[in-house]
Design an enzyme around this catalytic site. Structure first.
Site, mmCIF file in Angstrom:
data_model
loop_
_atom_site.group_PDB
_atom_site.id
_atom_site.type_symbol
_atom_site.label_atom_id
_atom_site.label_comp_id
_atom_site.label_asym_id
_atom_site.label_seq_id
_atom_site.Cartn_x
_atom_site.Cartn_y
_atom_site.Cartn_z
ATOM 1 N N TYR A 25 60.660 56.202 42.166
ATOM 2 C CA TYR A 25 59.991 56.679 43.384
ATOM 3 C C TYR A 25 59.591 55.502 44.270
ATOM 4 O O TYR A 25 58.492 55.416 44.783
ATOM 5 C CB TYR A 25 58.763 57.525 43.018
ATOM 6 N N GLY A 26 60.540 54.570 44.445
ATOM 7 C CA GLY A 26 60.330 53.471 45.374
ATOM 8 C C GLY A 26 60.621 53.924 46.795
ATOM 9 O O GLY A 26 60.540 55.115 47.111
ATOM 10 N N SER A 27 61.007 53.007 47.644
ATOM 11 C CA SER A 27 61.261 53.321 49.054
ATOM 12 C C SER A 27 62.349 54.389 49.208
ATOM 13 O O SER A 27 62.153 55.408 49.867
ATOM 14 C CB SER A 27 61.662 52.046 49.801
ATOM 15 N N GLN A 28 63.508 54.163 48.571
ATOM 16 C CA GLN A 28 64.592 55.146 48.663
ATOM 17 C C GLN A 28 64.248 56.414 47.894
ATOM 18 O O GLN A 28 64.489 57.530 48.358
ATOM 19 C CB GLN A 28 65.893 54.554 48.119
ATOM 20 N N HIS A 108 74.097 52.855 45.138
ATOM 21 C CA HIS A 108 74.827 51.583 45.175
ATOM 22 C C HIS A 108 75.728 51.565 43.947
ATOM 23 O O HIS A 108 75.349 52.051 42.877
ATOM 24 C CB HIS A 108 73.849 50.412 45.160
ATOM 25 N N GLY A 134 64.492 53.076 52.919
ATOM 26 C CA GLY A 134 63.934 54.394 52.675
ATOM 27 C C GLY A 134 62.996 54.881 53.763
ATOM 28 O O GLY A 134 63.030 56.060 54.143
ATOM 29 N N GLU A 195 75.717 40.885 52.091
ATOM 30 C CA GLU A 195 74.422 40.281 51.763
ATOM 31 C C GLU A 195 74.536 38.771 51.631
ATOM 32 O O GLU A 195 73.657 38.031 52.090
ATOM 33 C CB GLU A 195 73.901 40.858 50.441
ATOM 34 N N GLU A 227 63.274 28.644 68.699
ATOM 35 C CA GLU A 227 64.673 28.620 69.121
ATOM 36 C C GLU A 227 65.667 28.975 68.015
ATOM 37 O O GLU A 227 66.769 29.440 68.306
ATOM 38 C CB GLU A 227 65.020 27.240 69.693
#
Length: 330
Positions: A25-28, A108, A134, A195, A227
């Site tokens: 139950y993390g972000s995704q 993934h 997520g 990545e 910059e």
């Protein structure tokens, strides 16, 4: 050209009589769980008791259970714990409780493509991978929109796994804007490559190299930070919104000329050759084996590199400069 699926190509009926289980139950995991539930599906979740995510799931109205209990109850099991944790969770809790005809989903392809998880042949295996974090997946869904997804089928003994995967993607909101068909191999290898050579590795190395070049030449690090790092977001946002040529129409002619004449000198043939080597290491599994071994021995190289990177001058200067920009704070 890739096949792209939209709302008309997907039907939630394939999941209506099924229990959908989300492990992690993390972000995704949170976004998947809430979006699918709001789409009218029967969703259960698994999270470790005592963790922040466990409490968050309870606050969101779920009753988190163990991964082995979830595997027994769910017809469709989406594994959303981190790649390095997936094999252990599968071996100890998911695998022993799998039954013929169940569906296992991934966001993934790493664990499947590199054989860290090898499901039995009578279990269906698919991927639905939102191309965004997520929080964005959830936010766009609540606004009646969606985040594009990738979809792939690895094993299909039941003969309807693509329909299940597309229904899942529709429940997330992905088919509102488009779901691109791919394979576990293509998703995994292109994701790692992106990545390493541009999104994370390439960009951060380019930023630091440019920053170090200016500072070593005697320019103030605060000005160098503006910059070489801060203004990057402006350019990336323009490219995402308008494309590369669209971005070039917004910047000055001086900047555009410097872009087209000097950029290829930085990203030259030797850089392209190194990119090919990195891609070959991904395709051959060299990187995967290296990362798997690194996790098995307690991440000594990873942790040392992380400590080293945290001490870089650009981190010290960046923190100070960001304090001058209150609009960056959410």
């Amino acid at each position: 050209m890739a096949k792209i699926y939209y709302d008309k190509d997907a039907d939630l009926k394939y999941l209506k009589d099924k229990v959908v289980g989300i492990i992690g139950y993390g972000s995704q995991g949170r976004a998947h769980s809430l979006n699918l539930r709001d789409s009218g599906l029967n969703v259960i979740v698994s999270e470790l008791e005592g963790t922040d995510n466990y409490e968050k799931a309870k606050k969101d109205g779920f009753n988190p259970i163990s991964a082995d209990e979830l595997t027994k109850k769910a017809d469709v099991i989406m594994i959303l714990v981190q790649d390095n944790v997936q094999p252990s969770v599968y071996e100890k809790q998911i695998g022993p409780n799998l039954k013929k005809g169940k569906y296992i989903g991934f966001a993934h392809g790493f664990s499947i493509h590199y054989n860290q998880i090898v499901p039995p042949q009578d279990v269906n295996v698919f991927m639905v991978a939102p191309k965004g974090p997520g929080d964005l997946v959830r936010d766009q869904f609540t606004k009646g929109q969606g985040v594009p997804c990738l979809v792939a089928v690895y094993q299909d003994p039941s003969g309807d796994t693509l329909n299940i995967a597309l229904a899942y993607a529709k429940g997330l909101g992905g088919t509102r804007c488009g779901v691109v068909e791919t394979t576990f191999k293509e998703e995994t290898e292109t994701d790692l490559f992106g990545e390493q050579v541009i999104l994370c590795g390439g960009v951060t190395s380019l930023i630091k190299a440019a920053f170090e070049t200016l500072v070593s030449a005697g320019y103030q690090p605060e000005v160098a930070y503006y910059e070489t790092c801060h203004e990057l977001k402006l350019i990336v946002d323009l490219i995402i919104e308008r494309g590369i040529q669209g971005m070039r129409k917004v910047i000055s002619d001086t900047a555009e000329y410097g872009d087209m004449t000097r950029g290829p000198r930085v990203i030259n043939e030797s850089v392209r050759e190194e990119m090919k080597k990195i891609l070959k290491e991904i395709q051959d599994g060299i990187f995967a084996r290296e990362w798997i071994l690194e996790n098995r021995v307690g991440r000594p190289v990873f942790n040392a590199l992380r400590r080293q990177e945290e001490k870089h001058l650009i981190e010290e200067i960046g923190k100070k400069m960001r304090e001058m920009m209150p609009w960056l704070k959410k």
